[in-house]
Structure formats: C-alpha cells, structure tokens
Design an enzyme around this catalytic site. Structure first.
Site, PDB file in Angstrom:
ATOM      1  N   CYS A  95      -2.963  11.137   3.923  1.00 18.80           N
ATOM      2  CA  CYS A  95      -3.297  10.263   2.775  1.00 18.80           C
ATOM      3  C   CYS A  95      -3.162  11.017   1.472  1.00 18.80           C
ATOM      4  O   CYS A  95      -2.895  10.440   0.426  1.00 18.80           O
ATOM      5  CB  CYS A  95      -4.742   9.792   2.839  1.00 18.80           C
ATOM      6  SG  CYS A  95      -5.182   8.888   4.297  1.00 18.80           S
ATOM      7  N   GLU A 149       0.821  -1.215   0.000  1.00 22.65           N
ATOM      8  CA  GLU A 149       0.000   0.000   0.000  1.00 22.65           C
ATOM      9  C   GLU A 149       0.854   1.263   0.000  1.00 22.65           C
ATOM     10  O   GLU A 149       0.402   2.342   0.353  1.00 22.65           O
ATOM     11  CB  GLU A 149      -0.963  -0.025   1.194  1.00 22.65           C
ATOM     12  CG  GLU A 149      -1.901  -1.219   1.193  1.00 22.65           C
ATOM     13  CD  GLU A 149      -3.199  -1.009   0.410  1.00 22.65           C
ATOM     14  OE1 GLU A 149      -3.766   0.091   0.452  1.00 22.65           O
ATOM     15  OE2 GLU A 149      -3.660  -1.977  -0.245  1.00 22.65           O
ATOM     16  N   HIS A 198      -4.377   1.386   7.540  1.00 16.23           N
ATOM     17  CA  HIS A 198      -2.990   1.685   7.180  1.00 16.23           C
ATOM     18  C   HIS A 198      -2.297   2.202   8.436  1.00 16.23           C
ATOM     19  O   HIS A 198      -2.939   2.829   9.284  1.00 16.23           O
ATOM     20  CB  HIS A 198      -2.900   2.823   6.140  1.00 16.23           C
ATOM     21  CG  HIS A 198      -3.343   2.448   4.772  1.00 16.23           C
ATOM     22  ND1 HIS A 198      -4.136   3.266   4.003  1.00 16.23           N
ATOM     23  CD2 HIS A 198      -3.087   1.371   4.013  1.00 16.23           C
ATOM     24  CE1 HIS A 198      -4.354   2.696   2.829  1.00 16.23           C
ATOM     25  NE2 HIS A 198      -3.734   1.549   2.813  1.00 16.23           N
TER      26      HIS A 198
HETATM   27  O1  SUG Z   1      -7.846   2.809   0.325  1.00 15.44           O
HETATM   28  N1  SUG Z   1     -10.631   4.931   0.532  1.00 15.44           N
HETATM   29  C1  SUG Z   1      -9.201   4.759   0.580  1.00 15.44           C
HETATM   30  C2  SUG Z   1      -8.610   5.681   1.610  1.00 15.44           C
HETATM   31  C3  SUG Z   1      -7.104   5.666   1.563  1.00 15.44           C
HETATM   32  C4  SUG Z   1      -6.510   6.441   2.664  1.00 15.44           C
HETATM   33  N2  SUG Z   1      -5.113   6.409   2.549  1.00 15.44           N
HETATM   34  C5  SUG Z   1      -4.223   6.360   3.574  1.00 15.44           C
HETATM   35  N3  SUG Z   1      -4.607   6.098   4.804  1.00 15.44           N
HETATM   36  N4  SUG Z   1      -2.987   6.535   3.301  1.00 15.44           N
HETATM   37  C6  SUG Z   1      -8.834   3.303   0.876  1.00 15.44           C
HETATM   38  O2  SUG Z   1      -9.545   2.677   1.677  1.00 15.44           O
HETATM   39  C7  SUG Z   1     -12.843   4.617  -0.408  1.00 15.44           C
HETATM   40  C8  SUG Z   1     -13.514   4.639  -1.759  1.00 15.44           C
HETATM   41  C9  SUG Z   1     -14.986   4.567  -1.677  1.00 15.44           C
HETATM   42  O3  SUG Z   1     -15.526   3.892  -0.779  1.00 15.44           O
HETATM   43  O4  SUG Z   1     -15.667   5.197  -2.544  1.00 15.44           O
HETATM   44  C10 SUG Z   1     -11.347   4.422  -0.485  1.00 15.44           C
HETATM   45  O5  SUG Z   1     -10.843   3.834  -1.425  1.00 15.44           O
END
Ligand code: SUG
Length: 448
Positions: A371, A174, A250
């Site tokens: 993020c 990730e 994460h």
């Molecule tokens: O991968 N949300 C992302 C959020 C990522 C956050 N990144 C970090 N913490 N670095 C994920 O879960 C949600 C999309 C949706 O439900 O429409 C989403 O992909």
C-alpha cells in the site's frame, strides 16, 4: 536500453491517526481511537525506503498532503479563519474534522494507476489519479495528488497525466491497488491486469453483500482507454465478492504480481482458471512465460491473509532474476503464514527470499508494504526525466529523517486534531518538505 521498476513510497504525513474511517477495512475499524505515533510511522516508512535503496533498487518518495484540509471543511460550510473552521468542525461535526485530518495519502498504491510507455499508444508513461470515491477522507486526495505527480513527472514528452474519473461511485477508482502489470522485462510491452469488485452498469455481475466493492469494472475500463492500452495488452478480472466481505477491500490485500509471476490466494478471484489462461496467452504473445503461485486456503485462510497482509507484500526482481518478497512483521507473528513462507522459499521456485519490516503504525490502519508504494516502470531516458529531488539517496534519507524528527509529534489522539497549532506545524513542515524534494508550490496553502 535498461529499464527499472521504481517504487515511490508515500511519506507518512504529520497527522497520521487512527480515525476508524474505512468501513470494510478490518484494521482501520478495529484500531479506531487508539493513540497514533506519527513520528514513528514516518520513520518506519523511511527505514523501508532506505533498505530498498541499500539493496540496489531505485527508490523514490511521494510527498504527503496538507492536513487538516481546511478547504474541504470550508466546502462543507464551516466558516471563519482557518483556526475557527477547525474549532467549529470539532464542535459541530467531529467525524468531518477527523476525515479532513487523515494522513491516508501515505498509501500511494491508491494515488494513481500508472501504465509504462512500452504499453501505451503514444509511448508515454500515463498516470490517472484515483478518485477514491468510496470514502470521503480519501476522495479529497486527488487534486493534490495530481499536482504532486505533475511536479515529479513534469516532462510532457515522456509523461501524460489524466485527472481523476467522474466523482461518482459508478466510477469508483482506487488506483494501482487493483492493477498489476506482467512483463518479461520492464521495458517491453506487458499485460496490464485490472481487478474490479463489481460492475456499476451491468447487474449480471455478482457483488459483495456486507462491505463495499470500491473499484468498478467501468472505472478500470476507462483508465485502460485513457492510457491508450491495446486489447491484447489488458486483462480484466473480478475479485471474489466473498473475500471483499471478509475484509479484502483492495485486490492488493489478496494478490501481488511482478514480472511474469502472480502470487495470489486460492479464493482471490472469480473464474480463476479462465483468467489465468487469458493472462498466460496474452503474455505469451508478448514473449513472456506467465506463472502463478496459488496459496491454498487450507494452508492460509483468507482471515490469516487479511490479518497478516501476506499478499500486501512487495515482490521485487533481483539482478540474478530471482524474486524477493517484502512482508510486514505481522506475517512472522502468524504461525501459519510464517510456515507457508518458509516452505515457499525452500521450494526452489521464483520467490527465494523473504524480508520482514516493522510497519506497525501503517498496518494498524490497513496499510502494508504494498500500500505504501506506487510502482512506476521507467526506462533510462524516462528515469532521467524524473524530478531528481524525489529519488532516494543516502543524503535525502538523512535529511528526511532529520525533518521528521524536527516536525512530527510522537503521539496523536482525536482531541489533538482540534488544536489549531497542529495546522501550523503541518504547514511549516510541508513548506520545508517542498523545498527538500524540489516540488515547487503544490499545497493549497502555497497556491491560494
Ligand atoms: O483506504 N486506510 C486505507 C488503507 C489503504 C490501503 N491501501 C491498499 N490496500 N492499497 C483505506 O482504507 C484508514 C484511515 C483511518 O481509519 O484513520 C484508511 O484510510
């Protein structure tokens, strides 16, 4: 030579929506099906970029992806013209259309892992695009991510790019969301800290029971090898599986590091004492003085950390050596978190100031300030080799704001994703964007 940490923020794409796509990410699941506002989302992100630039930080921008991803739908058997592919997917498999429309590439902390030249065997800055193998909607990001990063960091004398790891859960990667670097100075050799959720090949390691651990030990080790990092310059640590089961999908939801400091929740890791001792010893061998701030659970519960995104903050070094914490508005509205932060800045430690940003559109999908940015430590020569089109300036901010206002919708619901007009709107916008950012042809519609 001077060196910097440059934050490249993901520009939110025109299809930003709440698809409920990320099992294990509490915000994504709880805001599923709500109407989104892509225009507001992109403007909120641009505001943060501008504010950092105005404070004197070097700020960059990372382009969004082409969505809907018609190619991904074709690979799943939908045929016909682009409009027919979208309509057929909407009729037969709406969840797949929703996944192919996600603007999730905005969370560029997941785009790649980056090792600065001071740490790598060949002295170049290394990038490994993350395979984001845990979720289909994210697993389709890396080919375009690689092209965009290649267009931003093109000079092979300074930059080395690695493709995503094998596309299986055993190498689930990730990117920088599970990677932090400690150093005395950005230009000096540092200690790269890789945090994994489970081991795929060794059953002795514990694993979460309810939600997936997205990052494996073996993926982190492979990235460290690809980047040519030395044993003395890396520490691997396991995330506490219990916090993954509470929504910490994460490590950057429960810890953030910068310079010589790790700011983390008491329950973030397994074997915390041993891990901190290793970080201390390895950074000391590189001339640094490792420090950590552990936030006690009786002041901020894991649930408060997940809801407020206290640790999904940006920890930035200012010219006078003190640090600034960039947090989302949700930290101010949580009384326990806000009280903790007041005490933290008053205590006279390394973190002296907190700045609050409204990033609600992204936060509702589980993406906070950290993020939204990919950190790249660069010296002056390397910075001069970066494509200047992606470095934020007052003029670029104005151009991008106008571009968003011209092309983005201010409301998007699931039913809108089936509208073939949306695809045309997105392609028109992105074609213009590649010219603004001087990226060349990076999107499937531009190269196929
Ligand atoms: O991968 N949300 C992302 C959020 C990522 C956050 N990144 C970090 N913490 N670095 C994920 O879960 C949600 C999309 C949706 O439900 O429409 C989403 O992909």
């Amino acid at each position: 030579m001077k060196s910097f940490e440059v934050n490249f923020d993901g520009l939110v794409g025109p299809t930003h929506n709440y698809g409920g796509l990320s099992f294990g990410n509490v915000a994504s699941q709880s805001n599923s099906q709500q109407a989104s506002n892509p225009k507001e989302a992109a403007l909120q992100g641009l505001e943060k970029m501008k504010a950092l630039m105005d404070m004197g930080f070097v700020q960059g921008v990372l382009a969004p992806q082409e969505r809907p991803d018609v190619g991904a739908l074709r690979s799943l058997g939908f045929i016909g013209s682009d409009a027919q592919v979208i309509q057929r997917a909407a009729k037969q498999a709406m969840p797949l259309l929703v996944a192919s429309c996600s603007a999730s590439s905005m969370w560029v902390a997941n785009a790649a892992t980056v090792s600065p030249g001071a740490d790598t065997a060949d002295g170049r800055v290394h990038f490994t695009a993350a395979n984001l193998n845990c979720k289909f909607h994210r697993s389709i990001e890396h080919p375009t991510t690689s092209r965009v990063l290649g267009a931003m960091f093109a000079d092979p004398q300074h930059f080395a790019h690695h493709g995503a790891l094998p596309a299986v859960a055993q190498f689930g990667d990730e990117g920088a969301a599970n990677h932090t670097r400690f150093c005395r100075d950005y230009g000096q050799p540092g200690v790269e800290f890789f945090v994994y959720g489970r081991s795929a090949f060794d059953s002795r390691y514990p694993a979460p029971q309810k939600y997936p651990a997205r990052q494996t030990l073996e993926a982190s080790q492979a990235v460290a090898r690809l980047h040519g990092l030395s044993e003395e310059g890396v520490v691997f640590a396991q995330q506490n599986p219990d916090v993954i089961d509470q929504g910490v999908f994460h490590n950057d939801v429960i810890a953030v590091g910068n310079g010589e400091l790790l700011f983390h929740h008491q329950d973030a890791f397994l074997n915390t004492e041993q891990m901190l001792a290793e970080l201390h010893a390895k950074l000391a061998a590189r001339g640094g003085n490792f420090q950590s701030i552990s936030v006690p659970r009786d002041q901020v519960a894991v649930e408060d950390a997940v809801r407020s995104y206290l640790f999904n903050s940006q920890l930035l070094s200012r010219a006078d050596g003190s640090m600034l914490l960039i947090v989302p508005e949700e930290c101010r509205s949580n009384p326990r978190v806000w009280q903790y932060l007041q005490g933290l800045t008053a205590a006279g430690g390394p973190i002296r100031e907190v700045k609050v940003f409204d990033l609600k559109q992204s936060m509702q999908n589980g993406g906070g300030p950290a993020c939204l940015r990919l950190r790249v430590a660069l010296n002056e020569t390397e910075l001069a080799a970066v494509n200047p089109g992606v470095i934020m300036t007052p003029a670029l901010y104005d151009t991008l704001t106008r571009w968003v206002n011209k092309h983005y919708r201010d409301a998007l619901r699931e039913s809108d994703l089936a509208d073939p007009q949306l695809l045309l709107e997105c392609r028109t916008a992105l074609d213009e964007l590649t010219q603004i950012l001087k990226l060349g042809a990076v999107y499937p519609f531009q190269i196929n």
